[in-house]
Design a protein around this motif. Structure first.
Motif, PDB file in Angstrom:
ATOM      1  N   TYR A 137       0.830  -1.203   0.000  1.00 14.81           N
ATOM      2  CA  TYR A 137       0.000   0.000   0.000  1.00 14.81           C
ATOM      3  C   TYR A 137       0.866   1.255   0.000  1.00 14.81           C
ATOM      4  N   PHE A 138       0.249   2.354  -0.444  1.00 16.78           N
ATOM      5  CA  PHE A 138       0.910   3.657  -0.380  1.00 16.78           C
ATOM      6  C   PHE A 138       0.140   4.546   0.586  1.00 16.78           C
ATOM      7  N   GLY A 139       0.897   5.305   1.384  1.00 17.41           N
ATOM      8  CA  GLY A 139       0.235   6.197   2.324  1.00 17.41           C
ATOM      9  C   GLY A 139       1.225   6.919   3.215  1.00 17.41           C
ATOM     10  N   ARG A 140       0.814   7.125   4.449  1.00 12.06           N
ATOM     11  CA  ARG A 140       1.627   7.894   5.391  1.00 12.06           C
ATOM     12  C   ARG A 140       1.475   7.283   6.780  1.00 12.06           C
ATOM     13  N   TYR A 141       2.572   7.315   7.548  1.00 12.94           N
ATOM     14  CA  TYR A 141       2.469   6.873   8.939  1.00 12.94           C
ATOM     15  C   TYR A 141       2.870   8.015   9.867  1.00 12.94           C
ATOM     16  N   GLU A 142       2.331   7.976  11.066  1.00 15.59           N
ATOM     17  CA  GLU A 142       2.668   8.952  12.106  1.00 15.59           C
ATOM     18  C   GLU A 142       2.897   8.193  13.406  1.00 15.59           C
ATOM     19  N   ILE A 143       4.027   8.458  14.045  1.00 18.46           N
ATOM     20  CA  ILE A 143       4.333   7.849  15.341  1.00 18.46           C
ATOM     21  C   ILE A 143       4.557   8.979  16.346  1.00 18.46           C
ATOM     22  N   TYR A 144       3.733   9.005  17.368  1.00 15.86           N
ATOM     23  CA  TYR A 144       3.795  10.069  18.373  1.00 15.86           C
ATOM     24  C   TYR A 144       4.565   9.586  19.603  1.00 15.86           C
ATOM     25  N   LYS A 145       5.302  10.518  20.200  1.00 15.32           N
ATOM     26  CA  LYS A 145       5.975  10.203  21.465  1.00 15.32           C
ATOM     27  C   LYS A 145       4.984  10.266  22.621  1.00 15.32           C
ATOM     28  N   GLU A 146       4.050  11.197  22.497  1.00 13.53           N
ATOM     29  CA  GLU A 146       3.045  11.365  23.538  1.00 13.53           C
ATOM     30  C   GLU A 146       1.690  11.568  22.875  1.00 13.53           C
ATOM     31  N   LYS A 147       0.703  10.842  23.330  1.00 16.65           N
ATOM     32  CA  LYS A 147      -0.613  10.895  22.726  1.00 16.65           C
ATOM     33  C   LYS A 147      -1.220  12.289  22.863  1.00 16.65           C
ATOM     34  N   GLY A 148      -1.735  12.797  21.747  1.00 17.53           N
ATOM     35  CA  GLY A 148      -2.419  14.081  21.770  1.00 17.53           C
ATOM     36  C   GLY A 148      -1.543  15.274  21.487  1.00 17.53           C
ATOM     37  N   THR A 149      -0.242  15.085  21.308  1.00 13.20           N
ATOM     38  CA  THR A 149       0.644  16.213  21.013  1.00 13.20           C
ATOM     39  C   THR A 149       1.543  15.871  19.835  1.00 13.20           C
ATOM     40  N   PRO A 150       1.717  16.816  18.887  1.00 11.45           N
ATOM     41  CA  PRO A 150       2.562  16.543  17.716  1.00 11.45           C
ATOM     42  C   PRO A 150       4.053  16.754  17.975  1.00 11.45           C
ATOM     43  N   ILE A 151       4.404  17.197  19.170  1.00 12.39           N
ATOM     44  CA  ILE A 151       5.815  17.468  19.467  1.00 12.39           C
ATOM     45  C   ILE A 151       6.608  16.162  19.395  1.00 12.39           C
ATOM     46  N   GLY A 152       7.660  16.168  18.584  1.00 14.60           N
ATOM     47  CA  GLY A 152       8.513  14.989  18.445  1.00 14.60           C
ATOM     48  C   GLY A 152       7.910  13.892  17.601  1.00 14.60           C
ATOM     49  N   MET A 153       6.804  14.182  16.903  1.00 14.49           N
ATOM     50  CA  MET A 153       6.140  13.165  16.085  1.00 14.49           C
ATOM     51  C   MET A 153       6.983  12.818  14.859  1.00 14.49           C
ATOM     52  N   GLU A 154       7.038  11.527  14.540  1.00 16.48           N
ATOM     53  CA  GLU A 154       7.734  11.054  13.337  1.00 16.48           C
ATOM     54  C   GLU A 154       6.690  10.735  12.274  1.00 16.48           C
ATOM     55  N   GLY A 155       6.869  11.313  11.087  1.00 14.99           N
ATOM     56  CA  GLY A 155       5.908  11.069  10.022  1.00 14.99           C
ATOM     57  C   GLY A 155       6.577  11.000   8.672  1.00 14.99           C
ATOM     58  N   ASN A 156       6.173  10.030   7.849  1.00 12.90           N
ATOM     59  CA  ASN A 156       6.770   9.855   6.528  1.00 12.90           C
ATOM     60  C   ASN A 156       5.732   9.325   5.539  1.00 12.90           C
ATOM     61  N   PHE A 157       5.945   9.658   4.264  1.00 10.79           N
ATOM     62  CA  PHE A 157       5.134   9.145   3.165  1.00 10.79           C
ATOM     63  C   PHE A 157       5.906   8.042   2.450  1.00 10.79           C
ATOM     64  N   GLY A 158       5.172   7.071   1.913  1.00  7.98           N
ATOM     65  CA  GLY A 158       5.827   6.033   1.133  1.00  7.98           C
ATOM     66  C   GLY A 158       4.995   4.766   1.057  1.00  7.98           C
ATOM     67  N   TRP A 159       5.676   3.677   0.714  1.00 12.77           N
ATOM     68  CA  TRP A 159       5.009   2.389   0.526  1.00 12.77           C
ATOM     69  C   TRP A 159       5.130   1.521   1.773  1.00 12.77           C
ATOM     70  N   PHE A 160       4.108   0.692   1.984  1.00 12.54           N
ATOM     71  CA  PHE A 160       4.060  -0.229   3.124  1.00 12.54           C
ATOM     72  C   PHE A 160       3.750  -1.633   2.605  1.00 12.54           C
ATOM     73  N   LYS A 161       4.240  -2.613   3.341  1.00  5.91           N
ATOM     74  CA  LYS A 161       3.936  -3.999   2.988  1.00  5.91           C
ATOM     75  C   LYS A 161       3.463  -4.738   4.229  1.00  5.91           C
TER      76      LYS A 161
END
Length: 228
Positions: A137-161
């Motif tokens: 699939y193609f899309g985007r992922y977001e990994i948060y350090k703390e729920k509810g806040t975007p500070i320090g969030m890791e996010g990237n676009f690309g392919w997933f398997k």
């Protein structure tokens, strides 16, 4: 809606045989009338007539409460002789346009309810299928350090398997080439994937246009927009 009522004179009778109940020496006339109702969409003639006795000297209408039995009987007789209305109900040009528009609308609604649905595109059908091992699939992922806040969030676009499926838990790996900003899917690697997967996620939403995964702790979210 614009509405008007017209008083249409049907017949007038000069009376010598009846006595004026208000002024016995004054002559009377009996007028027989019918109402016509006009609106933007229709016009109507009333079936029933009504009568009015007038004092021809004083030019005043004689109240109905003063009518004698002879006056009432005379009116009933002459009312039966009154000419029939040219029509009872007639639709105007605007009314016909309204009727035709209503018919067209109902016709469209009926057609729209019975016509076969448009065929789904291959992409739509593919996105509706339940994800299984090996799907890409193609899309985007977001990994948060703390729920509810975007500070320090890791996010990237690309392919997933999808590397592994355990019941309702999915293990997805990212492509070796991911992008911080959005790029056309054709420009990113969709063949080579990392051996390590993202945190386990569950399917939370799926339509023919998007798929959404989310981890139990709410810190990892994957948004899918296309399937290979």
């Amino acid at each position: 809606m614009f509405l008007s009522i017209q008083k249409i004179e049907q017949t007038v009778h000069h009376i010598d045989s009846l006595q004026n109940p208000q002024n016995p020496h004054n002559a009377m006339v009996l007028g027989i009338y019918r109402n016509k109702v006009n609106s933007i969409v229709y016009s109507v003639y009333t079936k029933k007539t009504y009568g009015e006795y007038w004092d021809t000297v004083d030019n005043k209408k004689i109240p109905k409460r003063l009518w004698t039995p002879e006056m009432k009987a005379y009116y009933e007789q002459k009312a039966k002789e009154a000419p029939k209305p040219p029509y009872i109900y007639k639709i105007t040009v605007v009314g016909w346009l309204f009727v035709l528009s209503a018919i067209a609308l109902f016709g469209y609604l009926i057609y729209d309810s019975v016509k076969p649905p448009l065929p789904k595109s291959e992409t739509y059908v593919a996105m509706e299928q339940v994800p299984s091992e090996g799907d890409t699939y193609f899309g985007r992922y977001e990994i948060y350090k703390e729920k509810g806040t975007p500070i320090g969030m890791e996010g990237n676009f690309g392919w997933f398997k999808v590397l592994k499926v355990e019941g309702d838990v999915y293990h997805l790996a990212t492509s070796i080439e991911m992008s911080k900003s959005h790029k056309p899917k054709e420009q990113l690697n969709n063949i080579d994937f990392n051996t390590e997967t993202l945190p386990p996620v569950k399917l939370t939403e799926q339509t023919g246009y998007n798929i959404r995964f989310k981890s139990d702790d709410g810190l990892t979210e994957i948004y899918i927009t296309d399937k290979k």
